[in-house]
Design a protein around this motif. Structure first.
Motif, mmCIF file in Angstrom:
data_model
loop_
_atom_site.group_PDB
_atom_site.id
_atom_site.type_symbol
_atom_site.label_atom_id
_atom_site.label_comp_id
_atom_site.label_asym_id
_atom_site.label_seq_id
_atom_site.Cartn_x
_atom_site.Cartn_y
_atom_site.Cartn_z
ATOM 1 N N GLY A 72 25.899 37.802 30.449
ATOM 2 C CA GLY A 72 26.817 37.013 30.336
ATOM 3 C C GLY A 72 28.116 37.909 30.360
ATOM 4 N N MET A 73 28.337 39.119 29.918
ATOM 5 C CA MET A 73 29.347 39.896 30.294
ATOM 6 C C MET A 73 29.705 40.373 31.535
ATOM 7 S SD MET A 73 31.238 39.735 27.453
ATOM 8 C CE MET A 73 30.994 39.572 25.627
ATOM 9 N N PHE A 74 28.410 40.717 32.126
ATOM 10 C CA PHE A 74 28.356 41.428 33.635
ATOM 11 C C PHE A 74 28.933 40.052 34.446
ATOM 12 C CE2 PHE A 74 25.075 44.900 32.667
ATOM 13 C CZ PHE A 74 26.004 45.688 32.393
ATOM 14 N N ALA A 75 28.343 38.797 34.113
ATOM 15 C CA ALA A 75 28.509 37.720 35.044
ATOM 16 C C ALA A 75 30.011 37.283 34.980
ATOM 17 C CB ALA A 75 27.988 36.480 34.629
ATOM 18 N N VAL A 76 30.671 37.740 33.864
ATOM 19 C CA VAL A 76 32.158 37.322 33.665
ATOM 20 C C VAL A 76 33.054 38.448 34.562
ATOM 21 C CG1 VAL A 76 34.086 37.578 32.218
ATOM 22 C CG2 VAL A 76 32.079 36.382 31.335
ATOM 23 N N LYS A 77 32.473 39.610 34.319
ATOM 24 C CA LYS A 77 33.181 40.623 35.260
ATOM 25 C C LYS A 77 32.999 40.677 36.853
ATOM 26 C CE LYS A 77 34.733 42.406 31.469
ATOM 27 N NZ LYS A 77 36.118 42.309 31.064
ATOM 28 N N ALA A 78 31.725 39.954 37.211
ATOM 29 C CA ALA A 78 31.587 39.802 38.430
ATOM 30 C C ALA A 78 32.068 38.480 39.127
ATOM 31 C CB ALA A 78 29.756 39.478 38.828
ATOM 32 N N ARG A 79 33.172 37.716 38.115
ATOM 33 C CA ARG A 79 33.901 36.700 38.668
ATOM 34 C C ARG A 79 33.157 35.407 39.176
ATOM 35 N NH1 ARG A 79 37.534 40.968 42.351
ATOM 36 N NH2 ARG A 79 38.628 41.721 40.450
ATOM 37 N N ILE A 80 31.875 35.446 38.355
ATOM 38 C CA ILE A 80 30.989 34.261 38.915
ATOM 39 C C ILE A 80 31.722 33.139 38.693
ATOM 40 C CG2 ILE A 80 28.883 33.296 38.464
ATOM 41 C CD1 ILE A 80 27.529 35.917 38.334
#
Length: 462
Positions: A72-80
């Motif tokens: 989830g944190m990676f998804a947030v930072k990936a601007r999904i």
């Protein structure tokens, strides 16, 4: 002192510590420890405090929690979330309340990869509240939409709360996650339907006020013209090929990796979470590399730090709740509660309904994980003794936790949206009330039609 008196005192001590803003993990653990010392003496309490923290956390199945949080944190930072919102806003631009519906659908899509209600609400409030206000939505409606739709993060898999429930009750993680899919879709559709109806009603009132104003201007008497209120979003001339479709594709890929890999038998639930986190990390790098090596490393570092903080908080609460649960078991609280419920002779549905309704006032004072770890050890044995399915119970508990996440005085999602948008929390609570009615209707439907929660899990063989 009787055991019943001691249990009541321990619960009061726990509530007082929570009211004094003591961290939840310490409030649970200290109240449980005090109860154990009073009930069984120094030797038993000391042994328990020495063994429980390790025994409860040194479990391989718990590794799924930090993996889902990391994904989830990676998804947030990936601007999904930003990309999904832009696509949804374009897709629903011609609907009454199109931006509101787009916000709900974007929250549902982002929830499918973040597994976090608070993360979904915080991210989407920065993206959508300002846009909705710009297009004429009342502030209370705009912020309430984000707060309520954000709760989908605890229902649509991969949900950390559903995973934690499965681990606590020894239910199948795959089946519990599958159970959240249909109720999650129904919830998103119900929120969208309310927004469409409310927007149509608002538009009708605006039209009647404009007509009245025209009559006044023509000398027909009556009240002064009212200020035009919420108008639908203006036509978006952006072409589909100009939209960041990659965000929707990435959500689909992560959803397919986690659930497809899990239910096909290619991965175990824990392996699917780890592969999903790896895929999200690759997506983050692919999104950020154009901004340079330093920006990419910073994004990865921030995601890891936030994951570590959230995971530490969850595991601390697990330890604290385990100590309190040992006290409850030693005091035979689940057994006494089950006996009291059965001996009352009430209809099982009435009994279960009343016990579940008690979660709503709890939700007004405690945050979601606290409610889960306190109530599940008490409710699960009663529900199974009365013949109810444990997976069905998981969905009802989560739905009621959702209601608690947006109801005053705590309503943590409302405070998150208030902090991110700068809107007063009282304004948000006003807009949330109609959504709470929608939620209660959904809970009643799920309570009396258990197949909505149990059909998909019945297709899962492990």
């Amino acid at each position: 002192m009787t055991v019943t008196t001691l249990v009541i005192l321990v619960i009061i001590v726990m509530l007082v510590m929570l009211a004094l803003r003591m961290p939840v993990a310490f409030a649970l653990g200290l109240s449980g420890a005090l109860g154990l010392f009073a009930l069984r003496g120094d030797a038993f309490a000391t042994r328990t405090l020495g063994s429980v923290p390790f025994a409860e956390t040194a479990t391989f199945s718990l590794t799924i929690i930090p993996m889902f949080i990391l994904m989830g944190m990676f998804a947030v930072k990936a601007r999904i979330a930003e990309q999904v919102y832009k696509v949804a806003a374009h897709a629903f631009r011609n609907f009454p309340g199109g931006l509101g519906v787009a916000t709900v659908m974007a929250c549902a899509g982002f929830a499918a990869v973040s597994g976090s209600s608070i993360g979904t609400a915080a991210t989407m409030s920065r993206l959508s509240v300002g846009e909705m206000q710009k297009h004429g939505y009342h502030t209370s409606m705009a912020t309430a939409t984000v707060a309520v739709a954000g709760t989908l993060g605890v229902l649509i898999p991969p949900s950390v709360i559903l995973v934690l429930y499965a681990i606590m009750t020894r239910e199948s993680v795959a089946k519990v996650l599958a159970a959240g899919i249909i109720p999650g879709i129904l919830s998103a559709l119900a929120y969208s339907l309310y927004i469409i109806i409310a927007s149509r009603s608002s538009r009708t009132k605006v039209q009647s006020r404009e007509l009245e104003g025209a009559l006044v201007a023509a000398g027909g008497g009556g009240a002064a013209p009212a200020q035009a209120a919420p108008a639908p979003p203006a036509e978006n001339e952006t072409r589909w090929r100009d939209l960041p479709i990659r965000g929707v594709v990435r959500v689909g890929i992560l959803f397919f990796i986690v659930l497809g890999g899990m239910y096909s038998g290619i991965f175990t639930p824990t392996e699917s979470a780890a592969i999903g986190a790896l895929a999200a990390a690759i997506m983050l790098i692919a999104e950020m590399y154009k901004e340079g090596f330093k920006a990419t490393v910073n994004a990865l570092t921030e995601a890891l730090k936030e994951t570590a903080g959230t995971t530490s908080m969850v595991f601390a609460i697990i330890v604290g709740s385990a100590i309190l649960s040992v006290f409850f078991v030693a005091a035979r609280v689940p057994h006494m509660l089950t006996e009291a419920v059965i001996s009352a002779g009430w209809n099982p549905h009435v009994t279960m309904g009343l016990l579940l309704l008690a979660l709503i006032p709890l939700g007004m004072a405690l945050e979601s994980i606290s409610i889960l770890v306190i109530t599940v050890p008490l409710l699960y044995p009663v529900a199974t003794e009365l013949g109810f399915d444990g997976i069905w119970l998981a969905i009802l508990i989560v739905k009621l936790i959702e209601i608690g996440m947006v109801t005053p005085p705590v309503g943590i999602n409302c405070f998150v949206v208030a902090g991110a948008s700068g809107v007063r929390v009282t304004e948000i609570f006003k807009g949330v009330l109609p959504f709470v009615v929608v939620e209660l209707i959904l809970v009643v439907i799920l309570f009396f039609v258990p197949q909505l929660s149990l059909w998909l899990p019945s297709l899962v063989s492990f």
